[in-house]
Design a protein around this motif. Structure first.
Motif, mmCIF file in Angstrom:
data_model
loop_
_atom_site.group_PDB
_atom_site.id
_atom_site.type_symbol
_atom_site.label_atom_id
_atom_site.label_comp_id
_atom_site.label_asym_id
_atom_site.label_seq_id
_atom_site.Cartn_x
_atom_site.Cartn_y
_atom_site.Cartn_z
ATOM 1 N N GLU A 84 85.086 97.754 2.761
ATOM 2 C CA GLU A 84 86.036 97.225 1.758
ATOM 3 C C GLU A 84 85.524 96.370 1.265
ATOM 4 O OE1 GLU A 84 89.332 97.653 -0.888
ATOM 5 O OE2 GLU A 84 88.308 99.985 0.459
ATOM 6 N N PRO A 85 85.641 96.287 -0.008
ATOM 7 C CA PRO A 85 84.862 94.757 -1.164
ATOM 8 C C PRO A 85 86.055 93.504 -0.934
ATOM 9 C CG PRO A 85 84.634 96.282 -2.563
ATOM 10 C CD PRO A 85 85.182 96.813 -1.253
ATOM 11 N N THR A 86 87.290 93.220 -0.671
ATOM 12 C CA THR A 86 87.987 92.470 -0.231
ATOM 13 C C THR A 86 88.398 92.025 1.208
ATOM 14 O OG1 THR A 86 90.087 93.847 0.125
ATOM 15 C CG2 THR A 86 90.018 92.584 -1.687
ATOM 16 N N LEU A 87 87.550 92.494 1.930
ATOM 17 C CA LEU A 87 87.424 92.806 3.470
ATOM 18 C C LEU A 87 86.068 91.640 4.022
ATOM 19 C CD1 LEU A 87 88.248 92.464 6.744
ATOM 20 C CD2 LEU A 87 86.548 94.570 6.495
ATOM 21 N N LEU A 88 84.984 92.307 3.176
ATOM 22 C CA LEU A 88 83.086 91.695 2.720
ATOM 23 C C LEU A 88 83.849 90.296 2.294
ATOM 24 C CD1 LEU A 88 81.226 92.577 3.804
ATOM 25 C CD2 LEU A 88 80.477 93.213 1.181
ATOM 26 N N LYS A 89 84.663 89.839 1.240
ATOM 27 C CA LYS A 89 84.764 88.548 0.892
ATOM 28 C C LYS A 89 85.456 87.693 1.688
ATOM 29 C CE LYS A 89 86.424 87.513 -3.598
ATOM 30 N NZ LYS A 89 87.028 87.702 -4.446
ATOM 31 N N ASN A 90 85.875 88.141 2.851
ATOM 32 C CA ASN A 90 86.138 86.662 3.513
ATOM 33 C C ASN A 90 85.576 86.417 4.796
ATOM 34 O OD1 ASN A 90 88.113 86.599 2.147
ATOM 35 N ND2 ASN A 90 89.589 87.892 2.225
ATOM 36 N N ILE A 91 84.668 87.751 4.908
ATOM 37 C CA ILE A 91 83.961 87.694 6.608
ATOM 38 C C ILE A 91 83.019 85.972 6.685
ATOM 39 C CG2 ILE A 91 82.118 88.750 7.945
ATOM 40 C CD1 ILE A 91 83.396 90.764 7.327
ATOM 41 N N TYR A 92 82.924 85.475 7.594
ATOM 42 C CA TYR A 92 81.847 84.465 6.822
ATOM 43 C C TYR A 92 82.211 84.097 9.418
ATOM 44 C CZ TYR A 92 85.818 81.656 8.814
ATOM 45 O OH TYR A 92 87.506 81.250 9.524
ATOM 46 N N GLY A 93 81.257 82.602 9.693
ATOM 47 C CA GLY A 93 80.653 83.105 11.026
ATOM 48 C C GLY A 93 79.484 82.048 11.216
ATOM 49 N N THR A 94 79.655 81.773 12.352
ATOM 50 C CA THR A 94 78.577 80.552 12.775
ATOM 51 C C THR A 94 77.706 81.428 13.565
ATOM 52 O OG1 THR A 94 79.588 79.215 15.000
ATOM 53 C CG2 THR A 94 79.686 78.769 12.411
ATOM 54 N N LEU A 95 76.668 80.451 14.296
ATOM 55 C CA LEU A 95 75.310 82.046 15.130
ATOM 56 C C LEU A 95 76.693 81.585 16.820
ATOM 57 C CD1 LEU A 95 73.305 83.333 15.469
ATOM 58 C CD2 LEU A 95 72.309 80.793 16.215
ATOM 59 N N GLU A 96 77.182 80.129 16.772
ATOM 60 C CA GLU A 96 77.407 79.459 17.886
ATOM 61 C C GLU A 96 78.663 80.946 18.324
ATOM 62 O OE1 GLU A 96 76.792 77.383 15.361
ATOM 63 O OE2 GLU A 96 75.623 76.528 16.760
ATOM 64 N N GLU A 97 79.580 81.244 17.565
ATOM 65 C CA GLU A 97 81.002 82.154 17.690
ATOM 66 C C GLU A 97 80.566 83.348 18.089
ATOM 67 O OE1 GLU A 97 83.948 81.220 14.945
ATOM 68 O OE2 GLU A 97 82.556 81.880 13.141
ATOM 69 N N THR A 98 78.811 83.946 17.689
ATOM 70 C CA THR A 98 78.697 85.431 18.091
ATOM 71 C C THR A 98 77.837 85.599 19.230
ATOM 72 O OG1 THR A 98 79.280 85.274 15.652
ATOM 73 C CG2 THR A 98 78.227 86.955 16.264
ATOM 74 N N PRO A 99 77.735 85.927 19.972
ATOM 75 C CA PRO A 99 76.725 86.269 20.777
ATOM 76 C C PRO A 99 75.820 86.625 20.799
ATOM 77 C CG PRO A 99 79.265 84.951 21.779
ATOM 78 C CD PRO A 99 79.138 85.521 20.800
ATOM 79 N N ILE A 100 76.813 88.287 19.784
ATOM 80 C CA ILE A 100 76.203 89.148 19.828
ATOM 81 C C ILE A 100 74.784 89.140 18.945
ATOM 82 C CG2 ILE A 100 77.266 90.404 18.236
ATOM 83 C CD1 ILE A 100 76.635 93.255 19.321
ATOM 84 N N ALA A 101 75.301 88.161 17.671
ATOM 85 C CA ALA A 101 74.113 87.556 17.181
ATOM 86 C C ALA A 101 73.220 86.673 17.901
ATOM 87 C CB ALA A 101 74.663 87.197 16.274
ATOM 88 N N GLN A 102 73.215 85.599 18.682
ATOM 89 C CA GLN A 102 72.964 85.338 19.388
ATOM 90 C C GLN A 102 71.872 85.991 19.855
ATOM 91 O OE1 GLN A 102 74.755 82.493 22.106
ATOM 92 N NE2 GLN A 102 76.184 81.919 20.445
ATOM 93 N N VAL A 103 71.890 87.308 21.176
ATOM 94 C CA VAL A 103 70.960 87.925 21.516
ATOM 95 C C VAL A 103 70.242 88.316 20.891
ATOM 96 C CG1 VAL A 103 71.248 89.888 23.548
ATOM 97 C CG2 VAL A 103 72.991 88.422 23.696
ATOM 98 N N ALA A 104 70.113 89.007 19.305
ATOM 99 C CA ALA A 104 69.768 89.647 19.328
ATOM 100 C C ALA A 104 68.395 88.887 18.153
ATOM 101 C CB ALA A 104 70.462 90.475 17.890
ATOM 102 N N LEU A 105 68.592 88.016 17.624
ATOM 103 C CA LEU A 105 67.990 86.825 17.226
ATOM 104 C C LEU A 105 67.455 86.385 18.192
ATOM 105 C CD1 LEU A 105 70.222 85.091 14.559
ATOM 106 C CD2 LEU A 105 68.343 86.930 14.227
ATOM 107 N N SER A 106 67.982 85.803 19.462
ATOM 108 C CA SER A 106 66.386 85.379 20.428
ATOM 109 C C SER A 106 65.777 86.131 21.271
ATOM 110 C CB SER A 106 67.743 85.062 21.243
ATOM 111 O OG SER A 106 68.285 85.235 22.572
ATOM 112 N N GLU A 107 66.584 87.239 20.781
ATOM 113 C CA GLU A 107 65.475 88.743 21.313
ATOM 114 C C GLU A 107 64.893 89.689 20.923
ATOM 115 O OE1 GLU A 107 67.659 90.627 24.480
ATOM 116 O OE2 GLU A 107 68.443 88.646 25.861
ATOM 117 N N ASP A 108 64.927 89.843 19.471
ATOM 118 C CA ASP A 108 64.585 89.425 18.179
ATOM 119 C C ASP A 108 64.368 91.489 18.577
ATOM 120 O OD1 ASP A 108 63.100 90.112 16.011
ATOM 121 O OD2 ASP A 108 61.046 90.127 16.560
#
Length: 175
Positions: free
Chosen positions: A69-93
């Motif tokens: 949904e575009p309105t939902l997407l518009k309000n999404i933001y985050g940091t790496l520190e608060e998103t462990p799944i992204a930390q794992v994906a990026l650090s382990e490629d």
């Protein structure tokens, strides 16, 4: 992995890169939306959102999506520190999939997003640079991705990284 799945993923990647070759500035929202659509088609996902790091705001922000949904997407933001799944994906490629208790893996404000039980996170990285991630799901329920789907998602993450790198280089050159 089945040859046809690899061929399909390669064909999609080549077509997306052909667009960049024709127009280096093509790595914008339409390109990223098409990339999210391709990821959903190749990996059997229902929804996908691509977020890239915005240096000025020091946040990841959405740049492309499929069936979000575009309105939902518009309000999404985050940091790496608060998103462990992204930390794992990026650090382990690698593409990471998590099921249940999503509040451990993503910011709590998104953990109960429309009943999603399983979520995937694809790294968008190249040359040692962590540029962003692609989140995807199959419409809410639990699932497991196959090796072929994981490889297709990882390949499209690299394609997104290439496009983002071209865009960054073009912007730097313009300055």
């Amino acid at each position: 992995m089945a040859t046809s799945a690899r061929t399909d993923a390669l064909d999609v990647m080549v077509e997306l890169l052909r667009e960049l070759d024709r127009d280096p500035g093509a790595g914008g929202p339409d390109f990223y939306d098409r990339l999210c659509t391709a990821l959903c088609n190749l990996a059997g996902m229902e929804r996908a959102g691509l977020l890239l790091y915005d240096e000025a705001r020091q946040l990841v922000v959405p740049v492309g999506s499929h069936r979000i949904e575009p309105t939902l997407l518009k309000n999404i933001y985050g940091t790496l520190e608060e998103t462990p799944i992204a930390q794992v994906a990026l650090s382990e490629d690698r593409v990471v999939e998590v099921t249940g208790d999503l509040g451990r893996w993503i910011p709590e404000r998104y953990a109960s997003f429309t009943g999603v039980e399983t979520l995937t996170c694809t790294p968008v990285s190249a040359g040692g640079r962590w540029l962003g991630v692609i989140f995807a799901d199959r419409g809410g329920g639990r699932f497991q991705i196959s090796d072929a789907e994981r490889h297709a998602m990882w390949t499209l993450g690299k394609t997104a990284a290439l496009a983002a790198s071209v865009r960054i280089a073009t912007n730097q050159q313009g300055r």
